[in-house]
Design an enzyme around this catalytic site. Structure first.
Site, PDB file in Angstrom:
ATOM      1  N   VAL A 139      -3.732  12.232 -13.571  1.00  0.00           N
ATOM      2  CA  VAL A 139      -4.850  12.043 -14.506  1.00  0.00           C
ATOM      3  C   VAL A 139      -6.121  12.780 -14.083  1.00  0.00           C
ATOM      4  O   VAL A 139      -7.111  12.793 -14.830  1.00  0.00           O
ATOM      5  CB  VAL A 139      -5.162  10.546 -14.756  1.00  0.00           C
ATOM      6  CG1 VAL A 139      -3.974   9.849 -15.395  1.00  0.00           C
ATOM      7  CG2 VAL A 139      -5.601   9.835 -13.482  1.00  0.00           C
ATOM      8  N   LYS A 171     -12.869   7.287 -25.578  1.00  0.00           N
ATOM      9  CA  LYS A 171     -13.857   7.565 -26.631  1.00  0.00           C
ATOM     10  C   LYS A 171     -13.173   8.168 -27.856  1.00  0.00           C
ATOM     11  O   LYS A 171     -13.416   7.749 -28.990  1.00  0.00           O
ATOM     12  CB  LYS A 171     -14.907   8.518 -26.064  1.00  0.00           C
ATOM     13  CG  LYS A 171     -16.031   8.858 -26.996  1.00  0.00           C
ATOM     14  CD  LYS A 171     -17.172   9.502 -26.201  1.00  0.00           C
ATOM     15  CE  LYS A 171     -18.051  10.328 -27.108  1.00  0.00           C
ATOM     16  NZ  LYS A 171     -17.627  11.731 -27.196  1.00  0.00           N
ATOM     17  N   TYR A 219     -13.066   7.211  -0.683  1.00  0.00           N
ATOM     18  CA  TYR A 219     -12.632   6.147  -1.604  1.00  0.00           C
ATOM     19  C   TYR A 219     -13.854   5.414  -2.155  1.00  0.00           C
ATOM     20  O   TYR A 219     -14.015   5.268  -3.365  1.00  0.00           O
ATOM     21  CB  TYR A 219     -11.728   5.182  -0.845  1.00  0.00           C
ATOM     22  CG  TYR A 219     -11.100   4.089  -1.679  1.00  0.00           C
ATOM     23  CD1 TYR A 219     -10.133   4.384  -2.634  1.00  0.00           C
ATOM     24  CD2 TYR A 219     -11.455   2.756  -1.493  1.00  0.00           C
ATOM     25  CE1 TYR A 219      -9.536   3.369  -3.388  1.00  0.00           C
ATOM     26  CE2 TYR A 219     -10.864   1.740  -2.232  1.00  0.00           C
ATOM     27  CZ  TYR A 219      -9.902   2.050  -3.174  1.00  0.00           C
ATOM     28  OH  TYR A 219      -9.312   1.054  -3.910  1.00  0.00           O
ATOM     29  N   ARG A 272      -1.746  -0.990   5.288  1.00  0.00           N
ATOM     30  CA  ARG A 272      -2.601  -2.151   5.107  1.00  0.00           C
ATOM     31  C   ARG A 272      -2.107  -3.320   5.941  1.00  0.00           C
ATOM     32  O   ARG A 272      -0.934  -3.433   6.271  1.00  0.00           O
ATOM     33  CB  ARG A 272      -2.722  -2.512   3.634  1.00  0.00           C
ATOM     34  CG  ARG A 272      -3.808  -1.656   3.026  1.00  0.00           C
ATOM     35  CD  ARG A 272      -4.091  -2.021   1.626  1.00  0.00           C
ATOM     36  NE  ARG A 272      -3.048  -1.506   0.768  1.00  0.00           N
ATOM     37  CZ  ARG A 272      -3.179  -1.450  -0.541  1.00  0.00           C
ATOM     38  NH1 ARG A 272      -4.263  -1.876  -1.113  1.00  0.00           N
ATOM     39  NH2 ARG A 272      -2.203  -0.969  -1.268  1.00  0.00           N
TER      40      ARG A 272
HETATM   41  N1  UDP Z   1      -5.832  -3.982  10.366  1.00  0.00           N
HETATM   42  C1  UDP Z   1      -5.223  -4.334  11.553  1.00  0.00           C
HETATM   43  N2  UDP Z   1      -3.976  -3.837  11.815  1.00  0.00           N
HETATM   44  C2  UDP Z   1      -3.299  -3.026  10.969  1.00  0.00           C
HETATM   45  C3  UDP Z   1      -3.913  -2.683   9.749  1.00  0.00           C
HETATM   46  C4  UDP Z   1      -5.188  -3.166   9.474  1.00  0.00           C
HETATM   47  O1  UDP Z   1      -5.781  -5.078  12.364  1.00  0.00           O
HETATM   48  O2  UDP Z   1      -2.171  -2.611  11.290  1.00  0.00           O
HETATM   49  C5  UDP Z   1      -7.162  -4.531  10.066  1.00  0.00           C
HETATM   50  C6  UDP Z   1      -8.181  -3.472   9.676  1.00  0.00           C
HETATM   51  O3  UDP Z   1      -8.836  -2.976  10.817  1.00  0.00           O
HETATM   52  C7  UDP Z   1      -9.097  -4.259   8.756  1.00  0.00           C
HETATM   53  C8  UDP Z   1      -8.186  -5.315   8.140  1.00  0.00           C
HETATM   54  O4  UDP Z   1      -7.038  -5.384   8.963  1.00  0.00           O
HETATM   55  O5  UDP Z   1     -10.083  -4.922   9.511  1.00  0.00           O
HETATM   56  C9  UDP Z   1      -7.751  -4.998   6.731  1.00  0.00           C
HETATM   57  O6  UDP Z   1      -7.296  -3.676   6.706  1.00  0.00           O
HETATM   58  P1  UDP Z   1      -6.574  -3.021   5.468  1.00  0.00           P
HETATM   59  O7  UDP Z   1      -6.171  -1.638   5.866  1.00  0.00           O
HETATM   60  O8  UDP Z   1      -5.510  -3.922   4.972  1.00  0.00           O
HETATM   61  O9  UDP Z   1      -7.648  -2.909   4.292  1.00  0.00           O
HETATM   62  P2  UDP Z   1      -9.251  -2.952   4.220  1.00  0.00           P
HETATM   63  O10 UDP Z   1      -9.538  -4.358   3.855  1.00  0.00           O
HETATM   64  O11 UDP Z   1      -9.846  -2.598   5.561  1.00  0.00           O
HETATM   65  O12 UDP Z   1      -9.583  -1.967   3.176  1.00  0.00           O
END
Ligand code: UDP
Length: 316
Positions: free
Chosen positions: A58, A106, A146, A187
């Site tokens: 997109v 639109k 982002y 994540r």
């Molecule tokens: N985090 C962690 N171990 C991982 C991945 C993420 O401790 O393997 C922590 C990261 O540092 C953050 C939180 O978990 O503080 C959430 O990270 P995520 O990447 O899920 O998304 P965010 O909320 O930071 O966008």
């Protein structure tokens, strides 16, 4: 039959939204360039005549034939490691992609809802985060691609609303989880659960004192549906208010999965990692009569079978 265009339809949230709109009796046009999405997420929808899929990016001009009632823009890399790998695409889909879709909305007279994020608050200095907080974002840090794309997206959407009178909705999504998340998208929730299933170390970044608040996907989808159908054009937080530190969350996952080989494994904290995050959802309660219904314990119970299967497939 009403028509809805969902971008990012092969992604985690896009596919759940597609399910919801099909269930509500809509015709869904799903669009995705599949850089982070997967056809596995919508394989069950492909045989249905109410679902049409377009493989398209997109960020380039978007063409859809026929009438459109709603556009939901959910296309974007969404995990920190994804947008670090794809910084330019992340910036483009939030900016150029949003512009293309606003133009389409639109032209079609459609109502447009954009997926914004708690990341617009950056590393917040106000806690919990209310919609009227403007945020603490580093534009040139690793998350800037982002965060700033999403902030631009909000600004562009509001400009189409005020200048062109377009009907627009802005949802600020906080950490959400559920089936169809990629186990290796980086994540925290998929990382910890898949590490625990494999009996590995759970990679806790920093001392794990940073907090997040995890919302089950069905609650989020309900909030988004209500927002779209409302007449409220200002941004609305949708998320769960149950805040937990990452270290406590790691312990909770160890307990839930119960693999004796799994353990904690501390790693360095990534740059600009927000120290706290929890939505203030007073506004959603007031204008949408919405609040989350599914506790973390219940949501994790519903999600675990998906991760067990995903890890098994990945190993096989
Ligand atoms: N985090 C962690 N171990 C991982 C991945 C993420 O401790 O393997 C922590 C990261 O540092 C953050 C939180 O978990 O503080 C959430 O990270 P995520 O990447 O899920 O998304 P965010 O909320 O930071 O966008």
């Amino acid at each position: 039959m009403k028509n809805v265009l969902i971008t990012g339809a092969a992604g985690f949230l896009g596919s759940h939204l597609s399910d919801r709109f099909i269930a509500e009796g809509y015709r869904v046009i799903g669009m995705d360039n599949l850089i982070t999405g997967s056809m596995d997420n919508i394989a069950h929808l492909m045989p249905r005549k109410e679902f049409v899929f377009h493989h398209h990016d997109v960020s380039n001009y978007v063409h859809v034939a026929g009438p459109l009632d709603y556009i939901l823009h959910f296309a974007s890399p969404a995990s920190p490691i994804d947008y670090l790998k794809m910084p330019i695409q992340t910036l483009k889909v939030g900016s150029l992609g949003t512009h293309n879709l606003l133009g389409l909305a639109k032209a079609k007279g459609a109502r447009m809802l954009i997926a914004s994020t708690s990341e617009v608050y950056g590393d917040p200095l106000v806690h919990p985060q209310t919609e009227d907080y403007w945020g603490n974002v580093n534009p040139v840090g690793p998350r800037g691609v982002y965060d700033e794309a999403k902030r631009f997206q909000e600004a562009m959407t509001m400009a189409y609303h005020t200048y062109h009178g377009l009907e627009t909705r802005i949802v600020r999504i906080f950490n959400t989880y559920g089936p169809r998340m990629r186990i290796n998208d980086g994540r925290v929730l998929p990382a910890f659960i898949s590490q625990a299933i494999r009996g590995e170390g759970l990679t806790v970044f920093g001392d794990g004192s940073q907090t997040r608040s995890f919302c089950y996907v069905d609650d989020l989808v309900e909030g988004i549906y209500r927002l779209l159908m409302s007449d409220y054009a200002q941004p609305v937080n949708i998320g769960n208010t149950d805040e937990i530190s990452i270290i406590d969350f790691a312990k909770e996952v160890l307990e839930l999965v119960g693999n004796p080989d799994a353990h904690l494994d501390q790693r360095p904290l990534p740059k600009d990692d927000p120290k706290v995050r929890r939505p203030d959802i007073s506004l959603a309660r007031k204008v949408l009569d919405w609040e989350p219904k599914i506790s973390r314990a219940e949501g994790l119970k519903r999600t675990l079978p998906y991760f067990l299967e995903a890890v098994r497939k990945n190993a096989g």
